[in-house]
Design a protein around this motif. Structure first.
Motif, PDB file in Angstrom:
ATOM      1  N   MET A   1      23.707  33.020  45.974  1.00  0.00           N
ATOM      2  CA  MET A   1      24.752  32.018  45.930  1.00  0.00           C
ATOM      3  C   MET A   1      25.859  32.417  44.959  1.00  0.00           C
ATOM      4  O   MET A   1      27.032  32.165  45.204  1.00  0.00           O
ATOM      5  N   ALA A   2      25.479  33.061  43.845  1.00  0.00           N
ATOM      6  CA  ALA A   2      26.469  33.476  42.848  1.00  0.00           C
ATOM      7  C   ALA A   2      27.456  34.475  43.446  1.00  0.00           C
ATOM      8  O   ALA A   2      28.656  34.436  43.143  1.00  0.00           O
ATOM      9  N   TRP A   3      26.973  35.353  44.323  1.00  0.00           N
ATOM     10  CA  TRP A   3      27.868  36.341  44.935  1.00  0.00           C
ATOM     11  C   TRP A   3      28.867  35.668  45.877  1.00  0.00           C
ATOM     12  O   TRP A   3      30.034  36.057  45.926  1.00  0.00           O
ATOM     13  N   LEU A   4      28.429  34.677  46.608  1.00  0.00           N
ATOM     14  CA  LEU A   4      29.339  33.941  47.492  1.00  0.00           C
ATOM     15  C   LEU A   4      30.413  33.229  46.669  1.00  0.00           C
ATOM     16  O   LEU A   4      31.607  33.286  47.010  1.00  0.00           O
ATOM     17  N   ILE A   5      30.012  32.593  45.592  1.00  0.00           N
ATOM     18  CA  ILE A   5      30.971  31.928  44.706  1.00  0.00           C
ATOM     19  C   ILE A   5      31.957  32.940  44.139  1.00  0.00           C
ATOM     20  O   ILE A   5      33.163  32.688  44.077  1.00  0.00           O
ATOM     21  N   LEU A   6      31.449  34.112  43.763  1.00  0.00           N
ATOM     22  CA  LEU A   6      32.306  35.148  43.202  1.00  0.00           C
ATOM     23  C   LEU A   6      33.334  35.642  44.218  1.00  0.00           C
ATOM     24  O   LEU A   6      34.520  35.779  43.900  1.00  0.00           O
ATOM     25  N   ILE A   7      32.922  35.877  45.451  1.00  0.00           N
ATOM     26  CA  ILE A   7      33.840  36.345  46.500  1.00  0.00           C
ATOM     27  C   ILE A   7      34.887  35.268  46.793  1.00  0.00           C
ATOM     28  O   ILE A   7      36.087  35.563  46.916  1.00  0.00           O
ATOM     29  N   LEU A   8      34.460  34.020  46.899  1.00  0.00           N
ATOM     30  CA  LEU A   8      35.418  32.929  47.137  1.00  0.00           C
ATOM     31  C   LEU A   8      36.387  32.770  45.962  1.00  0.00           C
ATOM     32  O   LEU A   8      37.575  32.505  46.163  1.00  0.00           O
ATOM     33  N   SER A   9      35.897  32.966  44.755  1.00  0.00           N
ATOM     34  CA  SER A   9      36.758  32.894  43.577  1.00  0.00           C
ATOM     35  C   SER A   9      37.777  34.027  43.580  1.00  0.00           C
ATOM     36  O   SER A   9      38.931  33.839  43.190  1.00  0.00           O
ATOM     37  N   GLY A  10      37.358  35.204  44.035  1.00  0.00           N
ATOM     38  CA  GLY A  10      38.288  36.324  44.175  1.00  0.00           C
ATOM     39  C   GLY A  10      39.350  36.037  45.218  1.00  0.00           C
ATOM     40  O   GLY A  10      40.521  36.383  45.039  1.00  0.00           O
ATOM     41  N   ALA A  11      38.948  35.385  46.301  1.00  0.00           N
ATOM     42  CA  ALA A  11      39.917  35.000  47.333  1.00  0.00           C
ATOM     43  C   ALA A  11      40.917  33.984  46.777  1.00  0.00           C
ATOM     44  O   ALA A  11      42.116  34.042  47.080  1.00  0.00           O
ATOM     45  N   LEU A  12      40.437  33.080  45.947  1.00  0.00           N
ATOM     46  CA  LEU A  12      41.337  32.109  45.323  1.00  0.00           C
ATOM     47  C   LEU A  12      42.312  32.785  44.353  1.00  0.00           C
ATOM     48  O   LEU A  12      43.418  32.289  44.127  1.00  0.00           O
ATOM     49  N   GLU A  13      41.912  33.923  43.812  1.00  0.00           N
ATOM     50  CA  GLU A  13      42.836  34.678  42.970  1.00  0.00           C
ATOM     51  C   GLU A  13      44.046  35.114  43.790  1.00  0.00           C
ATOM     52  O   GLU A  13      45.191  35.065  43.325  1.00  0.00           O
ATOM     53  N   ALA A  14      43.804  35.516  45.027  1.00  0.00           N
ATOM     54  CA  ALA A  14      44.912  35.889  45.909  1.00  0.00           C
ATOM     55  C   ALA A  14      45.784  34.675  46.233  1.00  0.00           C
ATOM     56  O   ALA A  14      47.010  34.794  46.328  1.00  0.00           O
ATOM     57  N   VAL A  15      45.158  33.519  46.378  1.00  0.00           N
ATOM     58  CA  VAL A  15      45.919  32.290  46.656  1.00  0.00           C
ATOM     59  C   VAL A  15      46.835  31.976  45.486  1.00  0.00           C
ATOM     60  O   VAL A  15      48.024  31.696  45.674  1.00  0.00           O
ATOM     61  N   TRP A  16      46.313  32.033  44.255  1.00  0.00           N
ATOM     62  CA  TRP A  16      47.184  31.682  43.129  1.00  0.00           C
ATOM     63  C   TRP A  16      48.259  32.722  42.898  1.00  0.00           C
ATOM     64  O   TRP A  16      49.375  32.385  42.485  1.00  0.00           O
ATOM     65  N   ALA A  17      47.973  33.981  43.194  1.00  0.00           N
ATOM     66  CA  ALA A  17      49.010  35.010  43.040  1.00  0.00           C
ATOM     67  C   ALA A  17      50.145  34.782  44.042  1.00  0.00           C
ATOM     68  O   ALA A  17      51.328  34.890  43.695  1.00  0.00           O
ATOM     69  N   ALA A  18      49.788  34.453  45.276  1.00  0.00           N
ATOM     70  CA  ALA A  18      50.812  34.176  46.295  1.00  0.00           C
ATOM     71  C   ALA A  18      51.597  32.916  45.946  1.00  0.00           C
ATOM     72  O   ALA A  18      52.823  32.874  46.098  1.00  0.00           O
ATOM     73  N   ALA A  19      50.915  31.900  45.456  1.00  0.00           N
ATOM     74  CA  ALA A  19      51.599  30.657  45.070  1.00  0.00           C
ATOM     75  C   ALA A  19      52.538  30.903  43.895  1.00  0.00           C
ATOM     76  O   ALA A  19      53.651  30.367  43.858  1.00  0.00           O
ATOM     77  N   LEU A  20      52.116  31.721  42.954  1.00  0.00           N
ATOM     78  CA  LEU A  20      52.968  32.049  41.815  1.00  0.00           C
ATOM     79  C   LEU A  20      54.224  32.784  42.283  1.00  0.00           C
ATOM     80  O   LEU A  20      55.328  32.503  41.815  1.00  0.00           O
ATOM     81  N   HIS A  21      54.068  33.687  43.233  1.00  0.00           N
ATOM     82  CA  HIS A  21      55.217  34.404  43.791  1.00  0.00           C
ATOM     83  C   HIS A  21      56.178  33.442  44.481  1.00  0.00           C
ATOM     84  O   HIS A  21      57.389  33.511  44.290  1.00  0.00           O
ATOM     85  N   ARG A  22      55.632  32.529  45.266  1.00  0.00           N
ATOM     86  CA  ARG A  22      56.482  31.545  45.954  1.00  0.00           C
ATOM     87  C   ARG A  22      57.180  30.609  44.972  1.00  0.00           C
ATOM     88  O   ARG A  22      58.336  30.262  45.154  1.00  0.00           O
ATOM     89  N   ALA A  23      56.472  30.201  43.935  1.00  0.00           N
ATOM     90  CA  ALA A  23      57.073  29.314  42.934  1.00  0.00           C
ATOM     91  C   ALA A  23      58.206  30.020  42.194  1.00  0.00           C
ATOM     92  O   ALA A  23      59.233  29.404  41.890  1.00  0.00           O
ATOM     93  N   ALA A  24      58.034  31.303  41.937  1.00  0.00           N
ATOM     94  CA  ALA A  24      59.076  32.059  41.240  1.00  0.00           C
ATOM     95  C   ALA A  24      60.335  32.198  42.094  1.00  0.00           C
ATOM     96  O   ALA A  24      61.445  32.277  41.569  1.00  0.00           O
ATOM     97  N   GLN A  25      60.178  32.213  43.412  1.00  0.00           N
ATOM     98  CA  GLN A  25      61.321  32.347  44.316  1.00  0.00           C
ATOM     99  C   GLN A  25      62.014  31.019  44.576  1.00  0.00           C
ATOM    100  O   GLN A  25      63.178  30.989  44.925  1.00  0.00           O
ATOM    101  N   ALA A  26      61.301  29.926  44.411  1.00  0.00           N
ATOM    102  CA  ALA A  26      61.836  28.602  44.746  1.00  0.00           C
ATOM    103  C   ALA A  26      62.685  28.054  43.600  1.00  0.00           C
ATOM    104  O   ALA A  26      62.615  28.521  42.463  1.00  0.00           O
TER     105      ALA A  26
END
Length: 107
Positions: A1-26
């Motif tokens: 279960m810890a590995w699944l949480i870790l992979i999903l958390s890594g995916a969320l890292e991509a979400v926040w990076a993309a959101a940060l990029h969009r916020a910087a452009q807006a």
């Protein structure tokens, strides 16, 4: 279960990076939604990393978290044409992905 949480958390890292990029452009009110997505996803991502680190060694967990985030963030940037999809970039991202899998296999 810890590995699944870790992979999903890594995916969320991509979400926040993309959101940060969009916020910087807006500008103005257009920054609000990407800013909120950034805030929620960065908290969930680091929280998931903390949970996973209770079962997975810190160095391994952090390397996997960053690796997943980097590959997905780069894939998003390529798909949205922010970055070019060169053969070298694809090969190097593949190496990172292979390293993440390797860390899972030896952990």
């Amino acid at each position: 279960m810890a590995w699944l949480i870790l992979i999903l958390s890594g995916a969320l890292e991509a979400v926040w990076a993309a959101a940060l990029h969009r916020a910087a452009q807006a500008t103005g009110r257009r920054r609000l939604l990407p800013g909120l997505v950034f805030l929620v996803s960065v908290l969930a991502s680091t929280g998931g990393l903390a949970v996973a680190m209770q079962s997975i060694p810190a160095g391994t967990a952090y390397a996997v978290w960053v690796g997943v985030g980097v590959v997905l963030t780069s894939a998003y940037a390529i798909i949205t044409r922010v970055e070019r999809a060169t053969a070298a970039r694809i090969a190097l991202l593949g190496g990172i992905a292979a390293s993440v899998v390797g860390l899972k296999l030896v952990a």
